[in-house]
Design a protein around this motif. Sequence first.
Motif, PDB file in Angstrom:
ATOM      1  N   PRO A 350    -137.063  50.621  55.426  1.00 43.51           N
ATOM      2  CA  PRO A 350    -135.872  50.262  55.868  1.00 43.51           C
ATOM      3  C   PRO A 350    -134.761  51.358  55.888  1.00 43.51           C
ATOM      4  O   PRO A 350    -133.836  51.439  56.647  1.00 43.51           O
ATOM      5  CB  PRO A 350    -135.387  49.139  55.003  1.00 43.51           C
ATOM      6  N   LEU A 351    -134.931  52.230  54.976  1.00 44.68           N
ATOM      7  CA  LEU A 351    -133.887  53.535  55.064  1.00 44.68           C
ATOM      8  C   LEU A 351    -134.007  54.500  56.082  1.00 44.68           C
ATOM      9  O   LEU A 351    -133.194  54.905  56.789  1.00 44.68           O
ATOM     10  CB  LEU A 351    -134.211  54.322  53.655  1.00 44.68           C
ATOM     11  N   VAL A 352    -135.223  54.614  56.716  1.00 44.07           N
ATOM     12  CA  VAL A 352    -135.639  55.597  57.356  1.00 44.07           C
ATOM     13  C   VAL A 352    -135.243  54.791  58.968  1.00 44.07           C
ATOM     14  O   VAL A 352    -134.746  55.361  59.940  1.00 44.07           O
ATOM     15  CB  VAL A 352    -137.256  55.810  57.548  1.00 44.07           C
ATOM     16  N   GLY A 353    -135.276  53.379  58.823  1.00 42.92           N
ATOM     17  CA  GLY A 353    -135.097  52.700  59.957  1.00 42.92           C
ATOM     18  C   GLY A 353    -133.427  52.928  60.272  1.00 42.92           C
ATOM     19  O   GLY A 353    -133.070  53.260  61.442  1.00 42.92           O
ATOM     20  N   VAL A 354    -132.663  52.852  59.214  1.00 37.46           N
ATOM     21  CA  VAL A 354    -131.063  53.068  59.340  1.00 37.46           C
ATOM     22  C   VAL A 354    -131.064  54.146  59.861  1.00 37.46           C
ATOM     23  O   VAL A 354    -129.893  54.624  60.510  1.00 37.46           O
ATOM     24  CB  VAL A 354    -130.485  52.400  57.938  1.00 37.46           C
ATOM     25  N   LEU A 355    -131.572  55.331  59.245  1.00 31.87           N
ATOM     26  CA  LEU A 355    -131.526  56.620  59.583  1.00 31.87           C
ATOM     27  C   LEU A 355    -131.881  57.069  61.080  1.00 31.87           C
ATOM     28  O   LEU A 355    -130.882  57.510  61.904  1.00 31.87           O
ATOM     29  CB  LEU A 355    -132.373  57.685  58.713  1.00 31.87           C
ATOM     30  N   ASP A 357    -131.716  54.669  63.487  1.00 29.08           N
ATOM     31  CA  ASP A 357    -130.616  54.064  64.079  1.00 29.08           C
ATOM     32  C   ASP A 357    -129.358  54.937  64.347  1.00 29.08           C
ATOM     33  O   ASP A 357    -128.599  54.870  65.408  1.00 29.08           O
ATOM     34  CB  ASP A 357    -130.081  52.525  63.700  1.00 29.08           C
ATOM     35  N   HIS A 358    -129.163  55.689  63.466  1.00 29.11           N
ATOM     36  CA  HIS A 358    -127.902  56.516  63.275  1.00 29.11           C
ATOM     37  C   HIS A 358    -128.140  57.817  64.171  1.00 29.11           C
ATOM     38  O   HIS A 358    -127.069  57.977  64.966  1.00 29.11           O
ATOM     39  CB  HIS A 358    -127.480  56.716  61.491  1.00 29.11           C
ATOM     40  N   ARG A 363    -137.974  62.593  66.334  1.00 27.13           N
ATOM     41  CA  ARG A 363    -138.311  63.897  65.880  1.00 27.13           C
ATOM     42  C   ARG A 363    -137.659  64.475  64.726  1.00 27.13           C
ATOM     43  O   ARG A 363    -138.280  64.765  63.619  1.00 27.13           O
ATOM     44  CB  ARG A 363    -138.257  64.932  66.961  1.00 27.13           C
ATOM     45  N   LYS A 364    -136.164  64.262  64.733  1.00 27.61           N
ATOM     46  CA  LYS A 364    -135.345  64.731  63.645  1.00 27.61           C
ATOM     47  C   LYS A 364    -135.695  63.649  62.404  1.00 27.61           C
ATOM     48  O   LYS A 364    -135.559  64.161  61.317  1.00 27.61           O
ATOM     49  CB  LYS A 364    -133.912  64.684  63.915  1.00 27.61           C
ATOM     50  N   THR A 365    -135.829  62.540  62.754  1.00 29.97           N
ATOM     51  CA  THR A 365    -136.115  61.616  61.592  1.00 29.97           C
ATOM     52  C   THR A 365    -137.397  61.666  60.933  1.00 29.97           C
ATOM     53  O   THR A 365    -137.360  62.044  59.740  1.00 29.97           O
ATOM     54  CB  THR A 365    -136.068  60.039  62.263  1.00 29.97           C
ATOM     55  N   ALA A 366    -138.411  62.296  61.690  1.00 33.83           N
ATOM     56  CA  ALA A 366    -139.633  62.388  61.377  1.00 33.83           C
ATOM     57  C   ALA A 366    -139.627  63.871  60.352  1.00 33.83           C
ATOM     58  O   ALA A 366    -140.213  64.073  59.183  1.00 33.83           O
ATOM     59  CB  ALA A 366    -140.768  62.539  61.991  1.00 33.83           C
ATOM     60  N   LEU A 367    -138.717  64.774  60.826  1.00 35.27           N
ATOM     61  CA  LEU A 367    -138.623  66.152  60.157  1.00 35.27           C
ATOM     62  C   LEU A 367    -137.828  65.917  58.831  1.00 35.27           C
ATOM     63  O   LEU A 367    -138.155  66.511  57.625  1.00 35.27           O
ATOM     64  CB  LEU A 367    -137.930  67.227  61.048  1.00 35.27           C
ATOM     65  N   ILE A 368    -136.797  65.033  58.896  1.00 38.48           N
ATOM     66  CA  ILE A 368    -136.040  64.587  57.364  1.00 38.48           C
ATOM     67  C   ILE A 368    -136.976  64.222  56.393  1.00 38.48           C
ATOM     68  O   ILE A 368    -136.997  64.476  55.332  1.00 38.48           O
ATOM     69  CB  ILE A 368    -134.771  63.844  58.005  1.00 38.48           C
ATOM     70  N   LEU A 369    -137.776  63.134  57.104  1.00 44.92           N
ATOM     71  CA  LEU A 369    -138.580  62.458  56.112  1.00 44.92           C
ATOM     72  C   LEU A 369    -139.587  63.311  55.498  1.00 44.92           C
ATOM     73  O   LEU A 369    -139.934  63.282  54.287  1.00 44.92           O
ATOM     74  CB  LEU A 369    -139.319  60.985  56.911  1.00 44.92           C
TER      75      LEU A 369
END
Length: 486
Positions: A350-355, A357-358, A363-369
């Motif tokens: 859920p936290l990655v989902g919120v990120l 959505d923001h 690609r950026k979400t996967a890199l941050i993760l």
Amino acid sequence: MVGLLLACPIFASLAKRVNPFRLIGVGLSVWTLAVVGCGLSFNFWSIAVCRMVVGVGEASFISLAAPFIDDNAPVDKKTSWLGVFYMCIPTGYAIGYLYGGSVGQHLGWRYAFWGEAILMVPFVILGFVLKPLQLKGCAPPEIINATIPVDTAASSVKDDVKMKDGVSPKDIQEERAGSSSNSVLKEVLRFLKDMKALLVDKVFVVNVLGYVAYNFVIGAYSYWGPKAGYSIYQMKSADIIFGGITVVSGIIGTLAGGYILDRMNNTISNAFKLLSMTTFIGAAFCFGAFCFKSLYGFVVLFAIGELLVFAIQGPVNFICLHCVKPSLRPLSMAISTVSIHIFGDVPSAPLVGVLQDHINNWRKTALILSAVFFPAAIIWFIGIFLHSVDRFNEDNEKQITTNRSSVEPSLELEKVQQTNNEQVTTNRSSAESSLEPEKVQQTTNRSSAESSFEPEKVQQTTNRSSAEFSLEPEKVQQTNETSTKT
């Protein structure tokens, strides 16, 4: 997941005084019934509840299987054996995909659950019929079993004595309920004491913290990976690609990690070195994979990265088993599992989902993760410099527990014997008291009989005296006649 998290500490605590194989048998029985219930489910909530109960069966294995393997594995192959065990997780995923898809397509999804339940039945039976398992640091099964009849005998004797004393059955039942409450309280206090021992162990805490950060990424990968791959690289079969990479890398990486640590000499310090190194390098490959614009470059780098990060399974669990006393190993495995789920893969999705959505950029979400792997590597790197002692051979607590268990039954037996002797003495006194009136009666009858004989004796004496008196004149007459003749 709920059943797993709730049942793990329970099975770990019970392992100290209940045969672990029987606990596994109970857990697998619950698992089998829950899987059958999944096949019989009729709506979302029914299958959700059954899936929750499935976690209870898994909890018995998580807490008890790893300590059993650790006890029986050769010294120079402990991590390899653990690696083989944890390799079964990705292997099960792979077989599950094939089995579920095939059976579900030809027979229906319900038969997939029922088939699983049938396959598990032989293992349930083995859990109940195999020779009792003794884990290092826990009381032997024969001592555990020996205390049961003694306690039962002592309790029954005490209840009999109380019944003799006029205590009502209701009062006895209330006392038993109070005793049960005290036993539960003792178990809770013992659990809290063991938890304190784990939480003050720096090696255990550092190991679990790194494992939590690691599992945070793995959990989000498994949930969001296919969607991110489809969005970034327009994968047509994102589920198959991500699933295939995870399964193959998981199997090879898990086996390789255990083998390498054994070759390095399986110590806690070496385990931390391997954890930090493989996680850091694997994180770099995974991070770099999402930087590639080419699908093929992504697949190659991501596969290598996952191969490296999955190598931690054997070493991280080796630390959990060897940084604590043998008696705490089941609880150590349970708390580790609960922690990585509660603080790792459960909130990560859920936290990655919120990120996402923001920032609205996969690609950026996967890199941050993927970057979260680096803190995990740093935490494990800190563990290298901690003072770590392999406590596998610390069986003092086991000896104390064994001696205490051996002494307590003998003391209980003496108490039971003493109680029985007192009971026999009481019964004898009661019997003697009941015999006193009979003795008095017999004495009275004897006195009466003797009294009745007295007049007869007097009469006989009187008759004898009369007879002797009547003979006196005859003697005088005879004497006179003799004198005259003379």
